[in-house]
Design a protein around this motif. Structure first.
Motif, short mmCIF file in Angstrom:
data_model
loop_
_atom_site.label_atom_id
_atom_site.label_comp_id
_atom_site.label_asym_id
_atom_site.label_seq_id
_atom_site.Cartn_x
_atom_site.Cartn_y
_atom_site.Cartn_z
N PRO A 2 -6.06 13.82 7.39
CA PRO A 2 -6.49 13.98 5.95
C PRO A 2 -6.94 15.34 5.58
O PRO A 2 -7.75 15.83 6.35
CB PRO A 2 -7.55 12.78 5.94
CG PRO A 2 -7.79 12.44 7.47
CD PRO A 2 -6.72 13.01 8.20
N VAL A 3 -7.04 15.57 4.36
CA VAL A 3 -7.44 16.73 3.58
C VAL A 3 -9.02 16.39 3.13
O VAL A 3 -9.27 15.27 2.58
CB VAL A 3 -6.77 17.14 2.39
CG1 VAL A 3 -7.40 18.29 1.65
CG2 VAL A 3 -5.54 17.42 2.92
N GLY A 4 -10.09 17.03 3.78
CA GLY A 4 -11.37 16.83 3.09
C GLY A 4 -12.06 15.84 3.73
O GLY A 4 -13.22 15.55 3.56
N ARG A 5 -11.87 15.24 4.75
CA ARG A 5 -12.24 14.20 5.54
C ARG A 5 -13.31 14.86 6.53
O ARG A 5 -13.12 15.69 7.04
CB ARG A 5 -11.48 13.43 6.43
CG ARG A 5 -12.07 12.10 6.83
CD ARG A 5 -10.96 11.05 7.48
NE ARG A 5 -11.63 9.82 7.68
CZ ARG A 5 -10.99 8.94 8.10
NH1 ARG A 5 -9.69 8.79 8.31
NH2 ARG A 5 -11.67 7.66 8.38
N GLY A 6 -14.37 14.27 6.40
CA GLY A 6 -15.61 14.65 7.05
C GLY A 6 -16.77 14.92 6.35
O GLY A 6 -16.56 16.02 5.87
N ALA A 61 -4.51 8.17 0.19
CA ALA A 61 -4.79 8.46 -1.06
C ALA A 61 -5.96 9.32 -1.54
O ALA A 61 -5.99 10.24 -2.39
CB ALA A 61 -5.04 7.05 -1.95
N THR A 62 -7.13 9.16 -0.79
CA THR A 62 -8.08 9.82 -0.92
C THR A 62 -7.69 11.26 -0.40
O THR A 62 -8.31 12.57 -0.89
CB THR A 62 -9.60 9.27 -0.30
OG1 THR A 62 -9.48 7.91 -0.64
CG2 THR A 62 -10.66 10.14 -0.46
N SER A 63 -7.13 11.42 0.48
CA SER A 63 -6.84 12.68 1.13
C SER A 63 -5.76 13.68 0.18
O SER A 63 -5.95 14.67 -0.17
CB SER A 63 -5.82 12.52 2.26
OG SER A 63 -5.48 13.91 2.99
N ALA A 64 -4.79 12.56 -0.50
CA ALA A 64 -3.97 13.46 -1.52
C ALA A 64 -4.83 13.73 -2.56
O ALA A 64 -4.47 14.86 -3.20
CB ALA A 64 -2.70 12.56 -1.73
N LEU A 65 -5.75 12.96 -3.21
CA LEU A 65 -6.88 13.37 -4.27
C LEU A 65 -7.39 14.58 -3.97
O LEU A 65 -7.72 15.66 -4.80
CB LEU A 65 -7.67 12.10 -4.46
CG LEU A 65 -8.62 12.44 -5.70
CD1 LEU A 65 -7.83 12.54 -7.09
CD2 LEU A 65 -9.51 11.46 -5.92
N ALA A 66 -8.00 14.60 -2.68
CA ALA A 66 -8.86 15.74 -2.13
C ALA A 66 -7.85 17.13 -2.37
O ALA A 66 -8.59 18.17 -2.57
CB ALA A 66 -9.45 15.46 -0.84
N ALA A 67 -6.84 16.94 -1.84
CA ALA A 67 -5.93 18.11 -1.90
C ALA A 67 -5.58 18.50 -3.24
O ALA A 67 -5.50 19.74 -3.50
CB ALA A 67 -4.55 17.81 -1.16
N ALA A 68 -5.41 17.41 -4.16
CA ALA A 68 -5.06 17.88 -5.46
C ALA A 68 -6.14 18.64 -6.25
O ALA A 68 -6.27 19.79 -6.84
CB ALA A 68 -4.60 16.77 -6.39
N VAL A 69 -7.50 18.27 -5.67
CA VAL A 69 -8.67 18.72 -6.49
C VAL A 69 -8.89 20.28 -5.78
O VAL A 69 -9.22 21.34 -6.52
CB VAL A 69 -10.12 18.11 -6.17
CG1 VAL A 69 -11.15 18.73 -6.45
CG2 VAL A 69 -9.84 16.74 -6.80
N LEU A 70 -8.77 20.33 -4.44
CA LEU A 70 -9.06 21.46 -3.69
C LEU A 70 -7.96 22.71 -3.75
O LEU A 70 -8.26 23.86 -3.77
CB LEU A 70 -9.16 21.31 -2.21
CG LEU A 70 -10.39 20.38 -2.00
CD1 LEU A 70 -10.46 19.82 -0.65
CD2 LEU A 70 -11.82 20.98 -2.51
N GLU A 71 -7.01 22.36 -4.21
CA GLU A 71 -5.78 23.26 -4.45
C GLU A 71 -5.79 23.91 -5.83
O GLU A 71 -5.18 24.89 -6.15
CB GLU A 71 -4.18 22.49 -4.23
CG GLU A 71 -4.25 22.33 -2.62
CD GLU A 71 -3.02 21.47 -2.49
OE1 GLU A 71 -2.44 20.83 -3.19
OE2 GLU A 71 -2.61 21.42 -1.29
N ARG A 72 -6.61 23.16 -6.75
CA ARG A 72 -6.90 23.70 -8.04
C ARG A 72 -7.69 25.06 -8.00
O ARG A 72 -8.52 24.99 -7.19
CB ARG A 72 -7.51 22.84 -8.84
CG ARG A 72 -6.61 21.56 -9.62
CD ARG A 72 -7.72 20.78 -10.18
NE ARG A 72 -7.24 20.33 -11.62
CZ ARG A 72 -6.13 19.73 -11.76
NH1 ARG A 72 -5.24 19.30 -10.69
NH2 ARG A 72 -5.78 19.27 -12.93
#
Length: 170
Positions: A21-25, A75-86
């Motif tokens: 997951p992206v952003g987990r932790g 879903a939370t990982s994909a959302l974090a990726a979408a936010v952090l890649e902006r």
């Protein structure tokens, strides 16, 4: 539906986000420039704790912890990726609230572009859907839609806590 990917490819993408997951932790302790919220699904008991670090009117970082099913984690990982890649300049409350609204509508089965293909689909190959669009399409119309939107609900609550309620349209 997520054009360009087979059902197996969509499920592998979901599995990849669940396992890596992206952003987990959670990063750091909540401080003056951070907001932390917890959202729990009343249906299944899944829980997401999400933390935003703020830089003025922008989200500088997003991290989260999760207890529950692989769909809510992915879903939370994909959302974090979408936010952090902006780009940071595009991480303001209005932009992120728009992303959340499009994602929720797509999870409900609507045809909305989750990430505004001409906006943020850079991470994928040209013509390929974003990871967030794939997760939304997998959840659309299913009984597990609540799992797919739990992280989005947490991000929406964090944005409201940090920046106040959304301004009315118009």
């Amino acid at each position: 539906m997520s054009a360009g990917l087979s059902e197996q490819e969509r499920r592998l993408l979901l599995q990849e986000h669940a396992q890596h997951p992206v952003g987990r932790g959670l990063v750091g302790a909540p401080g003056a420039h951070e907001v932390e919220v917890v959202r729990t699904s009343p249906l299944c008991g899944d829980e997401v704790r999400l933390r935003l670090r703020l830089d003025g009117e922008r989200v500088a970082a997003l991290s989260w912890e999760h207890e529950g099913c692989s769909l809510s984690a992915a879903a939370t990982s994909a959302l974090a990726a979408a936010v952090l890649e902006r780009p940071v300049r595009r991480r303001g409350a209005a932009e992120l609230r728009g992303l959340l609204a499009r994602y929720a509508a797509r999870c409900a089965g609507g045809p909305e572009e989750v990430d505004g293909a001409d906006e943020v689909d850079e991470p994928g190959s040209p013509g390929q859907p974003s990871d967030l669009a794939v997760v939304a399409d997998l959840a659309a119309g299913s009984a597990r839609r609540g799992c797919a939107v739990l992280g989005a609900q947490a991000l929406g609550a964090a944005l409201q806590e940090a920046f106040g309620p959304a301004a009315p349209p118009g």
